[in-house]
Design a protein around this motif. Structure first.
Motif, PDB file in Angstrom:
ATOM      1  N   ASP A 168      -8.248   9.841   2.474  1.00  0.00           N
ATOM      2  CA  ASP A 168      -6.933   9.748   1.791  1.00  0.00           C
ATOM      3  C   ASP A 168      -7.034   8.822   0.581  1.00  0.00           C
ATOM      4  O   ASP A 168      -7.731   7.789   0.618  1.00  0.00           O
ATOM      5  CB  ASP A 168      -5.867   9.186   2.736  1.00  0.00           C
ATOM      6  N   THR A 213       0.859  -1.196   0.000  1.00  0.00           N
ATOM      7  CA  THR A 213       0.000   0.000   0.000  1.00  0.00           C
ATOM      8  C   THR A 213       0.884   1.229   0.000  1.00  0.00           C
ATOM      9  O   THR A 213       1.805   1.348   0.817  1.00  0.00           O
ATOM     10  CB  THR A 213      -0.911   0.012   1.235  1.00  0.00           C
ATOM     11  N   ILE A 222      -5.178   6.191  -1.650  1.00  0.00           N
ATOM     12  CA  ILE A 222      -4.076   5.235  -1.540  1.00  0.00           C
ATOM     13  C   ILE A 222      -4.006   4.395  -2.803  1.00  0.00           C
ATOM     14  O   ILE A 222      -4.972   4.299  -3.556  1.00  0.00           O
ATOM     15  CB  ILE A 222      -4.240   4.333  -0.303  1.00  0.00           C
ATOM     16  N   LYS A 247       1.019   5.652  -0.346  1.00  0.00           N
ATOM     17  CA  LYS A 247       0.353   6.954  -0.277  1.00  0.00           C
ATOM     18  C   LYS A 247       1.358   7.984  -0.730  1.00  0.00           C
ATOM     19  O   LYS A 247       2.429   8.092  -0.139  1.00  0.00           O
ATOM     20  CB  LYS A 247      -0.113   7.238   1.153  1.00  0.00           C
ATOM     21  N   ILE A 283       3.063   2.462   3.021  1.00  0.00           N
ATOM     22  CA  ILE A 283       2.318   2.609   4.275  1.00  0.00           C
ATOM     23  C   ILE A 283       2.529   1.338   5.077  1.00  0.00           C
ATOM     24  O   ILE A 283       2.212   0.242   4.615  1.00  0.00           O
ATOM     25  CB  ILE A 283       0.806   2.832   4.013  1.00  0.00           C
ATOM     26  N   LEU A 329      -2.910   6.733   7.925  1.00  0.00           N
ATOM     27  CA  LEU A 329      -3.977   7.108   6.990  1.00  0.00           C
ATOM     28  C   LEU A 329      -5.089   7.846   7.715  1.00  0.00           C
ATOM     29  O   LEU A 329      -5.348   7.616   8.907  1.00  0.00           O
ATOM     30  CB  LEU A 329      -4.533   5.850   6.329  1.00  0.00           C
ATOM     31  N   THR A 354      -2.795   0.503  -4.135  1.00  0.00           N
ATOM     32  CA  THR A 354      -2.463  -0.877  -3.752  1.00  0.00           C
ATOM     33  C   THR A 354      -1.750  -1.539  -4.921  1.00  0.00           C
ATOM     34  O   THR A 354      -2.271  -1.595  -6.036  1.00  0.00           O
ATOM     35  CB  THR A 354      -3.724  -1.669  -3.387  1.00  0.00           C
ATOM     36  N   THR A 406      -6.366   1.941  -7.213  1.00  0.00           N
ATOM     37  CA  THR A 406      -6.439   3.196  -6.431  1.00  0.00           C
ATOM     38  C   THR A 406      -7.696   3.160  -5.583  1.00  0.00           C
ATOM     39  O   THR A 406      -8.793   2.824  -6.054  1.00  0.00           O
ATOM     40  CB  THR A 406      -6.479   4.399  -7.344  1.00  0.00           C
TER      41      THR A 406
END
Length: 372
Positions: free
Chosen positions: A356, A339, A358, A341, A346, A352, A360, A368
């Motif tokens: 937010d 993950t 993020i 950001k 992360i 988080l 993957t 997303t």
């Protein structure tokens, strides 16, 4: 009565008459030895006799050299030299002997033997005084007659064997009463010659009288004192003179002397050829060994390089495996994801906040999401 003499007076008168008679002094007498006695004092007493008469003889130890001693034996036929004297105590006339020689040999040979013994006792013939001949002489001096066949024979030998040698002739008489002095002068002229390697004194064969000049004591001492090696080449092989014994080397003949003092060029050339062949074979052998060594070295080097590369490859494979284990992509193939950001990984949900965005990362793509 005044004319009556005592026995002693008469004996002394007889002694004076005999010993003053020049015909009875320094005379030579031949006879056979008998009744020989060598006293503990070293004096010799003997009788010299022939078929009809005999005379008593005495020879004092100072006159008996090591050469003469073997001649004094019973039955020996000798020529004795000395003076007629009277032994007063016995009223007996006798010969006081100063020298003896074998009756079968001549005066010249006796002189030869006496001089030989004298010089031998002084050490003139000792091997320790002999100088070696040079292996490759550049200049050879020769004492001989300039007109005889000897010098021509020797020159032919030099030309055949070793033509590069320089020959210096010092002319000399080689026979007669003046021969010894002439040889000495010729020899001394050669001693003044610079860079002379060896001197040969040469003469052809002849009678004892012909060769007698080379039995001279002064000549012998001159040769002995020479700093240059001397070769005697007098007469034939069976002829011997005092010079032969005092010289550094004795040659049987003059031509033999020429051969003794020079190397043979044919033998030298053969030796050079043999040496050349030896070194060429040695060089070829070394080259062959060098090539074999190079082959062995190349083979060992290839083996070492192969082994080194194999070791390096194994280490690289190990490192690659270790890197693969630590490669994040390897985890993705097992169902895990990453993950992110803002492009940063992360690690905790506390990083988080609601709303937010993020990303993957999966094995085959990216997703997303919005945090709710």
């Amino acid at each position: 009565m005044n004319d009556i003499l005592s026995v002693s007076d008469l004996t002394h008168v007889i002694k004076a008459i005999l010993e003053e008679d020049p015909d009875l002094q320094q005379i030579s007498v031949k006879g056979e030895v008998s009744n020989l006695t060598i006293h503990s004092s070293g004096h010799a007493y003997f009788t010299l006799k022939d078929e009809e008469s005999q005379i008593s003889c005495v020879m004092f130890r100072g006159q008996i050299s090591p050469l003469i001693r073997p001649l004094l034996k019973a039955g020996a036929k000798l020529v004795v030299e000395g003076d007629v004297t009277v032994y007063v105590s016995r009223g007996q006339y006798q010969m006081q002997v100063t020298s003896i020689r074998d009756a079968g040999i001549g005066d010249l040979f006796q002189q030869f033997l006496l001089l030989k013994e004298k010089l031998k006792e002084e050490g003139l013939f000792e091997r320790e005084h002999k100088k070696p001949l040079p292996a490759f002489p550049q200049k050879i001096g020769i004492v001989t007659s300039p007109t005889g066949a000897v010098i021509q024979d020797m020159l032919r030998v030099f030309e055949r064997r070793y033509p590069c040698v320089e020959v210096i002739l010092s002319p000399s008489l080689v026979q007669g009463d003046l021969a010894a002095e002439s040889v000495i002068r010729a020899f001394r002229r050669l001693q003044e010659e610079p860079d002379l390697d060896v001197i040969i004194i040469a003469r052809g064969g002849g009678s004892t009288e012909d060769l007698w000049g080379f039995n001279d004591e002064r000549l012998a001492r001159t040769i002995f004192d020479s700093a240059i090696p001397v070769v005697s080449a007098i007469g034939h092989e069976t002829d011997f003179t005092i010079l032969d014994f005092v010289a550094d080397v004795r040659a049987a003949t003059p031509t033999a002397a020429a051969e003794l003092t020079t190397p043979d060029r044919v033998e030298l050339l053969n030796a050079l050829d043999s040496t050349k062949i030896y070194f060429l074979e040695l060089l070829q052998k070394q080259l062959n060994e060098s090539e074999q060594f190079l082959d062995d070295f190349t083979e060992r080097l290839g083996w070492q390089m192969s082994r080194l590369l194999q070791n390096n490859k194994s280490q690289l494979d190990l490192l690659e495996a270790q890197l693969q284990i630590q490669n994040p992509k390897a985890f993705l193939t097992q169902g895990y994801s990453i993950t992110l950001k803002d492009g940063k990984k992360i690690l905790s949900s506390e990083e988080l906040q609601k709303g937010d965005e993020i990303e993957t990362v999966l094995q085959d793509g990216r997703v997303t999401s919005i945090v709710k």
